[in-house]
Write a protein that holds these residues in place. Sequence first.
Motif, short mmCIF file in Angstrom:
data_model
loop_
_atom_site.label_atom_id
_atom_site.label_comp_id
_atom_site.label_asym_id
_atom_site.label_seq_id
_atom_site.Cartn_x
_atom_site.Cartn_y
_atom_site.Cartn_z
N LEU A 278 8.84 9.55 1.33
CA LEU A 278 7.68 9.18 0.53
C LEU A 278 7.40 10.24 -0.54
N LYS B 186 -2.06 5.89 8.40
CA LYS B 186 -0.95 5.09 7.90
C LYS B 186 -1.42 3.93 7.03
N ASN B 187 -2.49 3.24 7.49
CA ASN B 187 -2.94 2.07 6.75
C ASN B 187 -3.44 2.44 5.36
N THR C 133 7.63 2.82 5.77
CA THR C 133 6.39 3.30 6.37
C THR C 133 5.94 2.33 7.46
N LEU C 134 6.08 1.05 7.14
CA LEU C 134 5.68 0.02 8.09
C LEU C 134 6.50 0.13 9.38
N GLN D 242 0.01 2.87 -1.48
CA GLN D 242 1.36 2.53 -1.98
C GLN D 242 1.33 1.20 -2.71
N VAL D 243 0.63 0.23 -2.12
CA VAL D 243 0.56 -1.08 -2.77
C VAL D 243 -0.14 -0.96 -4.12
N LEU E 2 -1.05 9.81 4.48
CA LEU E 2 -0.08 9.76 5.58
C LEU E 2 -0.01 11.10 6.31
N SER F 228 -1.56 8.54 -1.40
CA SER F 228 -0.86 7.88 -0.29
C SER F 228 -0.11 8.91 0.56
N SER G 222 -2.47 4.94 3.66
CA SER G 222 -1.28 5.27 2.87
C SER G 222 -0.60 4.01 2.35
N LEU G 223 -0.46 3.02 3.23
CA LEU G 223 0.15 1.75 2.80
C LEU G 223 -0.66 1.12 1.68
N PHE H 130 7.60 1.20 1.32
CA PHE H 130 6.56 0.45 2.02
C PHE H 130 7.07 -0.02 3.37
#
Lengths: 206, 539, 96
Positions: A181, A89-90, A168-169, A96-97, A84, A80, A92-93, A165
Amino acid sequence: MEEILHKTAEHHRDYTGAKMGMWLFLFTEMLLFGGMFILYSVYRFEFIAEFHAAAKELDTTIGAVNTLILLTSSLTMALSIAALQKGNKNLSLFFQVVTMLLGIAFLGNKYLEWGTKIHHGIYPNSEYLLSLGKGQVMFYGLYFVMTGLHALHVLIGIVIFVFIFFFTLSGDVTSDNTVKLENSGLYWHLVDMIWVYLFPLFYLIT
Amino acid sequence: MPDGREKKETDRGFWKYEGGKTGLLSWIFTTDHKRIGILYLSSLAVFFVAGVTFGLLMRLELIAPGRTIMSASAYNSIFTLHGVIMIFLFIIPGIPVSLGNFLLPLQIGARDVAFPRLNLLSWWLYIAGGCIALLSLFTGTGPPDTGWTFYAPYSIKTGTNVSLAVFAAFVLGFSSILTGMNFITTVHRLRAPGMTWFRLPLFVWSLYATAWVQVLATPILAITLLLIIIERFFGVGFFDPAKGGDPILYQHLFWIYSHPAVYIMIVPAMGVVTEIIPVFARRTVFGYKAIAFSSIGIGAVGFFVWGHHMFTSGISDTSKVIFSLLTFLVAIPSAIKVFNWVASLYKGSIKVDTPLLFVIAFIFLFCIGGLTGLINGTLATNIHIHDTHFIVAHFHYVMFGGTAFAFFAGLHYWFPKIFGRMYSEARAKLAWFFLFIGFNVLYFPMFLVGWQGMPRRYYDYLPVFHTPNIISTIGSWILAAGLAMMLVNLIRSIKKGEQTGSNPWKGTTLEWTVPSPPPVENFEEIPTVTHGPYKYDEN
Amino acid sequence: MEQRNTGHTAPGFKTYIIAWIALVILTAVTIAVTKIDTGAISILVALLIASVKSGLILYIFMHLGYERRFFKLAFLLPVLVFALSIWFTFLDVWYR
């Protein structure tokens, strides 16, 4: 460290400084567990045979699965950050999830494992455990306290990721400002690293 | 201080700037290291007065054998409180969080510490810890009576409110760790251009060494204290022989932190002393590198002498011998410092102002405390004096006569920098005199009664020890009078003292180049450093 | 680990995945070794493998290998404090 760093606190971010602070914090975490490892080593030395017998009662499969879960979560964590840094970004998100979910899975497993033990009457100060003898009492005492403390750290890590999260969003953590992060990642890896030691020390005693 | 007399209408620097907040909020939510330093200074003062009060009560109880003013259990609680407050709330945070916070960025030419918000958090944790400690007195089943060491198994079995007190110490440990992290990062990252490692003022070196000890030792205390709480709630049995546990392991874990903690207390004090001597001797310090490295040396060796607290606990003879040997080794870097201080004074043009008086008292008292430490560290004599008043006298000579006197020295030395005003020199000297006399009258008799066998931590004693105990209690009153005089003089001078210029002592470290009190961001322009900290050669 | 970059740039996806595979293999090895009775040295083997694993995590995942020298040296301090603390404790426990 011979170089002189021309840094001032003039509102620009000090990436290395932030990392340095995080590593120092990790050192304190290492030594926090270090205290427990001292206890572990003394009691293992004192009760070699009993530790062996007690460890047989732990389920190696659950332990191994949890090891895999944490190792994989470390991978997704690292990915992740890399994603990033590459500006994705997506992705990475997403990672993260996944990391969070793996953390939750780890805790779920732990819950089942503890639940079984408690169901069998094995928990600190239980009559059954005390009847098993001193070595067993120490082994399970260490087991519950050390894996409990570790699970607490996993839980804290998951909470941190919820924040990261949203950071980042919202754009607080971006491809050119990844230090939050990265620092959460460092924490997560350290928690993983501690498990790397806990696993053989509790599940694989021969 | 001829140049201090110039009547200049100083603006009040950081005292005026509230950062968009008002009144109290501008203090308790500030991230300015100077304001946080003041926050710490005032909170430390409050806890110190509380600790002194408990100490005076103990001495009053001991003025005569048998019950005098309190019951045995009340006495147990009072000495626990005295210890917990003085150790965890006064002397461990002590110099680094107050003077260190204020001066570290100023001395290295920075505008603040590396993590200003963590700095504020550490103060909040400190206050939270203090409040929890106070809460443990008035809630639950009565104040803790274990002594500040919380030795197992008693701390696990006693019915008093130990868990809360232990939790307070845990929170305070967190606060201490944050300060340590902050200072290490600050020293690495925020030095002004040209401020090389060997141009750092020696106070900074001492804070740096201390910060490492804080970071590396405190977590062991954290886990030890957590274990007490876990034991009390779940009865795991780690320190309970009936369940297979080993109470001596508690002592190991406790002292793995708490011996290095002794160096958290004394090393910054040595830094203050080193800072003051060159200014009042008008000479550069003798053996800069020796002093800098001895701070590190004390910190490093100090990690591995913890066993000397446990010589009578039944640990193995092998470890006793090794711990005793290392205890002697740690005296070497300490002695290096003392010799360097004395050598720095030699042939200087000494000006005997209050800060130097406190420093000289420090050297004298610290030598007594340190050398009696070697008596304690010797295996055979330790058995004779273990847990007697000899030990009490020893660590008060080191901690009070050492750290606290250096703290007072630093307070007087940096007072004009912090407040922009000067205290009354005559009153300060008088207070010093009372403190010095009172201190020795209070603690010296304890060496004697301790040597004769009077144990510590009892509210009662044999009639044969009566006379020295009376003398000691009278000493406590003289000491308290000296403290009161000093505090009144200082507090009064905050408002009423004469205004001073930026550099009343003619110091050469960076903090004296900015106005007193310093402006919000310390330096209008970050200075470029071209020479070492103590440049007095032209004088 | 042939992907290793120099300087302060972080390793890429590929390095991470290789490290992860190595970690999984080492986990399998440590479990397999316990099936063979190696007697007294089993704890040493287990700790050795665990240390290699944590070395991988530190070096690759935590970027310690790519950080400036301060971090590498500083990391030795807690390790040293822990190792010596345990050793000094054992001076007591061992000879008691």
